[in-house]
Design an enzyme around this catalytic site. Structure first.
Site, short mmCIF file in Angstrom:
data_model
loop_
_atom_site.label_atom_id
_atom_site.label_comp_id
_atom_site.label_asym_id
_atom_site.label_seq_id
_atom_site.Cartn_x
_atom_site.Cartn_y
_atom_site.Cartn_z
N LEU A 23 0.83 -1.21 0.00
CA LEU A 23 0.00 0.00 0.00
C LEU A 23 0.87 1.26 0.00
O LEU A 23 0.35 2.37 -0.14
CB LEU A 23 -0.90 0.00 1.25
N LYS A 73 14.28 -6.90 5.00
CA LYS A 73 14.48 -5.92 6.07
C LYS A 73 15.79 -6.13 6.85
O LYS A 73 16.40 -5.18 7.32
CB LYS A 73 13.29 -5.94 7.04
N ASN A 94 13.63 -0.44 7.48
CA ASN A 94 12.47 -0.30 6.59
C ASN A 94 12.55 0.96 5.73
O ASN A 94 11.72 1.17 4.86
CB ASN A 94 11.14 -0.34 7.37
N ASP A 109 9.24 1.85 11.91
CA ASP A 109 8.06 1.10 12.39
C ASP A 109 7.76 1.39 13.87
O ASP A 109 6.61 1.65 14.24
CB ASP A 109 8.28 -0.41 12.22
N ALA A 138 8.42 -7.37 14.20
CA ALA A 138 7.62 -6.18 14.55
C ALA A 138 7.70 -5.92 16.06
O ALA A 138 7.76 -4.76 16.50
CB ALA A 138 6.16 -6.39 14.13
#
Ligand code: NAP
Length: 287
Positions: A23, A73, A94, A109, A138
């Site tokens: 996206l 990453k 990122n 992030d 994450a």
């Protein structure tokens, strides 16, 4: 308004494999247009075997900056000249910015999560107690950003206890002011729930309507915040349960927008139009 690409148009992009689902191109291109920046942001599918050549090629083409997503990453780190503390802490990059021929790696992030928590839930991290589900990529970026923002404690629940232990071994010496706990039984979880200020899901549980193990939300204080990094579906079972109890809660769409805003700010030195990326994401996700 029609975009006219000329020899002066600056090039940005994202590398990943696959990349068609990303996206970020919609979000970044709409932000460049809204801010009147003459730039274009292109998705580049880069096979893992071609990562080094792709990075060298992007630099040779004069790219100003680019995002990095799965599976590159961590793999990209040896091909960069320097890492910001955000990327060192997260063990992953990122966002890359080209500065005077050098490629600098960042990770937006974790700070994107903090910005979304502030915007969506008025969360103040300093001195707070966090319960975090997950210990993957994450989780590491999120936990490090929470430590940098001076949280009091992070209790971690993870399916694989060893991964949670490794995360704590990495972060605890770097952030001695934060206390870390591993939660490996429902009883231990029950004992911490009443003192939790933020319950954070960093696992992929919820994407297929799965519930988080053990957690009983009505043991949380009524002021507790529930944040799910998952944004598709927009209302996971965790968030549905939190809504039923009228707890303040949010999904990860805000984090996605905020990490993009922070990358944009790194690259251009200006802030994107407020809310632009978020609104683009909401529009694309509804379509
Ligand atoms: P990852 O490194 O693969 O880690 C996955 C985590 O989920 C691990 O802690 C793993 O536990 C746990 N997990 C996976 N399947 C599970 C299951 N069936 N039962 C229990 N635990 C399970 O992935 P990641 O990069 O951290 O991403 C995790 C999630 O965060 C994804 O859904 C991703 O889309 C989301 N995310 C959102 C944003 C955003 O901007 N909103 C940004 C980054 C990531 P084990 O250690 O036991 O395997």
């Amino acid at each position: 308004m029609e975009q006219i690409i000329t020899g002066k148009t600056k090039l940005y992009g994202i590398i990943g494999y696959p990349i068609a689902h990303s996206l970020s191109p919609c979000m970044q291109n709409s932000a460049f247009a809204a801010a009147g920046v003459d730039a274009v942001y292109v998705p580049f599918p880069v096979h893992p075997d071609s990562l080094q050549e792709a990075v060298t090629g992007l630099q040779a083409l004069g790219i100003q900056g680019f995002n990095v997503t799965i599976p590159h990453k961590t793999a990209i780190i040896p091909f960069l000249h320097r890492l910001d503390v955000s990327a060192e802490d997260a063990g992953a990059v990122n966002t890359v910015k080209s500065i005077d021929g050098l490629l600098i790696g960042y990770n937006t992030d974790g700070d994107g999560l903090l910005r979304s928590l502030a915007q969506d839930c008025c969360f103040e991290p300093k001195g707070s107690n966090v319960l975090m589900y997950g210990a993957g990529g994450a989780a590491r970026g999120a936990a490090a950003a929470l430590c940098r923002a001076s949280v009091n404690s992070i209790a971690i629940v993870n399916r694989t206890e060893q991964t949670a232990l490794e995360l704590v071994s990495f972060l605890a010496p770097r952030y001695p002011q934060t206390e870390f706990y591993i939660i490996n039984t429902p009883e231990k979880l029950d004992s911490v729930l009443p003192g939790v200020d933020l319950l954070l899901n960093t696992t992929s549980l919820g994407m297929k309507q799965e519930k988080l193990p053990w957690v009983v939300l009505d043991k949380l204080a009524s002021s507790a915040i529930v944040y799910d990094m998952v944004y598709s579906p927009p209302r996971t079972p965790l968030l549905q349960d939190a809504e039923k109890l009228s707890l303040c809660c949010a999904n990860g769409l805000g984090m996605l927008a905020c990490q993009g805003e922070l990358a944009f700010e790194r690259w251009t030195g200006i802030s994107p139009l407020s809310g632009c990326m978020r609104q683009t994401l909401e529009r694309v996700c509804r379509a």
